[in-house]
Design a protein around this motif. Structure first.
Motif, PDB file in Angstrom:
ATOM      1  N   UNK A 335      75.539  16.326 -34.367  1.00  0.00           N
ATOM      2  CA  UNK A 335      75.901  17.436 -33.470  1.00  0.00           C
ATOM      3  C   UNK A 335      75.645  17.089 -32.008  1.00  0.00           C
ATOM      4  N   UNK A 336      74.672  16.194 -31.761  1.00  0.00           N
ATOM      5  CA  UNK A 336      74.302  15.855 -30.386  1.00  0.00           C
ATOM      6  C   UNK A 336      75.078  14.666 -29.825  1.00  0.00           C
ATOM      7  N   UNK A 337      75.513  13.751 -30.693  1.00  0.00           N
ATOM      8  CA  UNK A 337      76.088  12.491 -30.221  1.00  0.00           C
ATOM      9  C   UNK A 337      77.527  12.339 -30.704  1.00  0.00           C
ATOM     10  N   UNK A 338      78.433  12.159 -29.736  1.00  0.00           N
ATOM     11  CA  UNK A 338      79.852  12.141 -30.085  1.00  0.00           C
ATOM     12  C   UNK A 338      80.275  10.891 -30.845  1.00  0.00           C
ATOM     13  N   UNK A 339      79.513   9.816 -30.764  1.00  0.00           N
ATOM     14  CA  UNK A 339      79.865   8.609 -31.504  1.00  0.00           C
ATOM     15  C   UNK A 339      79.547   8.726 -33.002  1.00  0.00           C
ATOM     16  N   UNK A 340      78.704   9.684 -33.371  1.00  0.00           N
ATOM     17  CA  UNK A 340      78.388   9.908 -34.787  1.00  0.00           C
ATOM     18  C   UNK A 340      79.414  10.876 -35.348  1.00  0.00           C
ATOM     19  N   UNK A 354      80.201   6.108 -37.729  1.00  0.00           N
ATOM     20  CA  UNK A 354      80.498   6.174 -36.305  1.00  0.00           C
ATOM     21  C   UNK A 354      82.011   6.122 -36.105  1.00  0.00           C
ATOM     22  N   UNK A 355      82.474   6.697 -34.992  1.00  0.00           N
ATOM     23  CA  UNK A 355      83.905   6.709 -34.759  1.00  0.00           C
ATOM     24  C   UNK A 355      84.238   6.879 -33.299  1.00  0.00           C
ATOM     25  N   UNK A 356      85.536   6.837 -32.947  1.00  0.00           N
ATOM     26  CA  UNK A 356      85.972   6.911 -31.546  1.00  0.00           C
ATOM     27  C   UNK A 356      85.438   8.159 -30.852  1.00  0.00           C
ATOM     28  N   UNK A 357      84.846   7.988 -29.669  1.00  0.00           N
ATOM     29  CA  UNK A 357      84.306   9.136 -28.934  1.00  0.00           C
ATOM     30  C   UNK A 357      85.404   9.860 -28.153  1.00  0.00           C
ATOM     31  N   UNK A 366      84.417   1.498 -26.831  1.00  0.00           N
ATOM     32  CA  UNK A 366      84.602   1.499 -28.287  1.00  0.00           C
ATOM     33  C   UNK A 366      85.869   0.724 -28.674  1.00  0.00           C
ATOM     34  N   UNK A 367      86.978   1.033 -27.998  1.00  0.00           N
ATOM     35  CA  UNK A 367      88.266   0.411 -28.325  1.00  0.00           C
ATOM     36  C   UNK A 367      88.217  -1.104 -28.133  1.00  0.00           C
ATOM     37  N   UNK A 368      87.524  -1.540 -27.079  1.00  0.00           N
ATOM     38  CA  UNK A 368      87.419  -2.970 -26.820  1.00  0.00           C
ATOM     39  C   UNK A 368      86.731  -3.676 -27.990  1.00  0.00           C
ATOM     40  N   UNK A 369      85.595  -3.135 -28.428  1.00  0.00           N
ATOM     41  CA  UNK A 369      84.846  -3.759 -29.518  1.00  0.00           C
ATOM     42  C   UNK A 369      85.620  -3.740 -30.831  1.00  0.00           C
ATOM     43  N   UNK A 370      86.187  -2.587 -31.165  1.00  0.00           N
ATOM     44  CA  UNK A 370      86.865  -2.458 -32.456  1.00  0.00           C
ATOM     45  C   UNK A 370      88.170  -3.244 -32.491  1.00  0.00           C
ATOM     46  N   UNK A 371      88.782  -3.497 -31.315  1.00  0.00           N
ATOM     47  CA  UNK A 371      89.980  -4.336 -31.264  1.00  0.00           C
ATOM     48  C   UNK A 371      89.620  -5.787 -31.532  1.00  0.00           C
TER      49      UNK A 371
END
Length: 455
Positions: A335-340, A354-357, A366-371
């Motif tokens: 609820x506190x962290x958008x990446x969770x 974890x997922x896209x914020x 995020x997109x850079x790392x996951x790409x």
């Protein structure tokens, strides 16, 4: 020898074993050289204590080096038992079978193996023998082992790639999809549907009606339902078997990992009498399936000791209670962290996805790392947890964005505080861009790009 050659730990593996594993450990900073283990804790070469949330992929349900387990194994070694006579039967195997089947009263027979994968192989053979059908159905993202039969029912291409052709007669369906299961079973040529009640790769939990529906479909079409409880069983999910959460009674249950106590490998196939007796149906077929070391005295004693610890220490109840506390804490973090994105689990099998914020700065990072490499972001969580907070944890599968917790079932309230504080701190840091966590991300991305370049 251990003392004399300790300094050569990584050199020995680089030269004679898996050099790629050594490279992984060094890249992630996990090359600390663990020297001892007690319960839920590991100690490195400097004596630093770590909280182990991997527990050998769930092997150490009762913790490492449990005194009752060690005492039991010492007694067996000191007893000069004949062991593996082969033209005899083992009392210890009979006792372990009796004890295990007491937890699963709707099943009648046990067959012992050396591993979880070997238990899966046994289930495939038993199902085909009992039904006279060729087909085996399994789920996408499943993990049932890496031997050929088990690999043929493995739903992850990273493990299957390069080892084909695999065994014929196997087909995959989506997990949690009863319509797909009915379509697969409707031709009435499927011997078994093998399923993890909770999928280990991602901690994927079924809908409330899925496993009950799967059981009904299997009975409708004459297919055997095989529950792979190799990771979920033995109290891991807050019940002795995970299928108990949904009131399901499979035709076969597969156990391993925690059954061993961590010292002597052991697996078990628990099955209905009618299935067993179609395999071993005549005296000349008494040894038609077996395993040389499957019922060895040390393995049987380890299984008995592990069950004793689980019962006397109330570990099934502890797993449910402690797991509920941790799930609540992680749900508050979500609820506190958008990446969770999501928290899933039962008992002490917990996944934090974890997922896209939403925010642009975080989204770009995020997109850079996951790409560069799918699932790379999770290492930005696992590495600081290890380096800064002395917690050992890993990602729930290849190219996966879920971190999985599989601690010993006896973790304490103070361990929970350790976990909650550490995850909160690291996840908070991951929301600061630029920051130390994202500098680590750039380093990992550079490593990944270099690795691809050398392929």
């Amino acid at each position: 020898m251990l003392e004399e050659r300790e300094a050569e730990r990584y050199a020995l593996h680089t030269q004679h074993l898996n050099e790629m594993m050594v490279r992984v450990l060094r890249t992630l900073g996990f090359d600390v050289g663990f020297r001892t283990g007690q319960g839920q804790y590991l100690f490195d070469r400097t004596g630093t204590r770590y909280l182990d949330l991997l527990s050998g992929w769930g092997v150490f349900g009762i913790g490492r080096n449990h005194p009752l387990l060690r005492e039991t194994l010492s007694q067996v070694l000191a007893s000069d038992l004949p062991n593996l006579v082969q033209m005899d039967v083992s009392v210890l195997a009979g006792l372990l079978a009796e004890r295990l089947l007491g937890f699963v009263p709707y099943l009648d027979k046990a067959f012992f193996t050396n591993s979880g994968a070997e238990a899966v192989e046994t289930a495939i053979k038993f199902a085909r023998s009992a039904t006279r059908r060729p087909g085996i159905v399994y789920c996408d993202h499943a993990f049932h082992g890496l031997t050929y039969g088990a690999l043929s029912a493995n739903g992850d291409d990273i493990f299957r790639g390069g080892f084909g052709p695999l065994l014929p007669g196997f087909s995959a369906i989506p997990f949690n999809d009863l319509a797909a299961l009915e379509k697969a079973l409707s031709a009435r040529d499927v011997a078994a549907f093998i399923v993890e009640p909770i999928q280990g790769k991602g901690v994927n939990i079924p809908d409330d009606l899925y496993l009950r529906g799967a059981q009904a479909l299997c009975r409708k079409y004459g297919t055997l339902l095989v529950a792979d409880e190799i990771q979920t069983g033995m109290g891991r999910t807050g019940r002795f078997l995970a299928v108990e959460h949904w009131g399901v009674e499979p035709d076969m249950v597969l156990l391993a990992k925690s059954l061993s106590g961590g010292h002597v490998p052991v697996g078990a196939v628990l099955t209905r009498k009618a299935i067993f007796e179609k395999v071993f149906n005549r005296m000349d077929r008494a040894v038609v399936h077996g395993s040389t070391f499957g019922k060895n005295d040390l393995a049987m004693a380890a299984g008995l000791a592990s069950l004793e610890v689980i019962e006397t220490e109330g570990l099934v109840h502890k797993s449910a209670q402690t797991g509920a506390r941790l799930l609540t804490a992680f749900e508050k973090m979500a609820q506190r962290y958008e990446l969770v994105h999501q928290v899933r689990g039962k008992g002490l099998m917990i996944g934090i996805e974890f997922g896209p914020p939403r925010s642009l700065k975080l989204k770009a990072a995020w997109s850079l790392l996951e790409t560069v490499s799918a699932g790379l972001f999770c290492q930005l969580i696992t590495i600081p947890l290890f380096k800064d907070h002395k917690i050992l944890v890993q990602v729930a599968g290849h190219a996966n964005t879920t971190i999985k917790l599989l601690p010993a079932l006896a973790i304490t309230d103070s361990d929970c505080e350790w976990i909650e504080h550490a995850f909160d701190a690291v996840i908070a840091d991951s929301h600061r861009v630029p920051g130390a966590v994202w500098s680590l991300g750039k380093t990992l991305a550079d490593h990944a790009i270099k690795a691809y370049a050398t392929k």
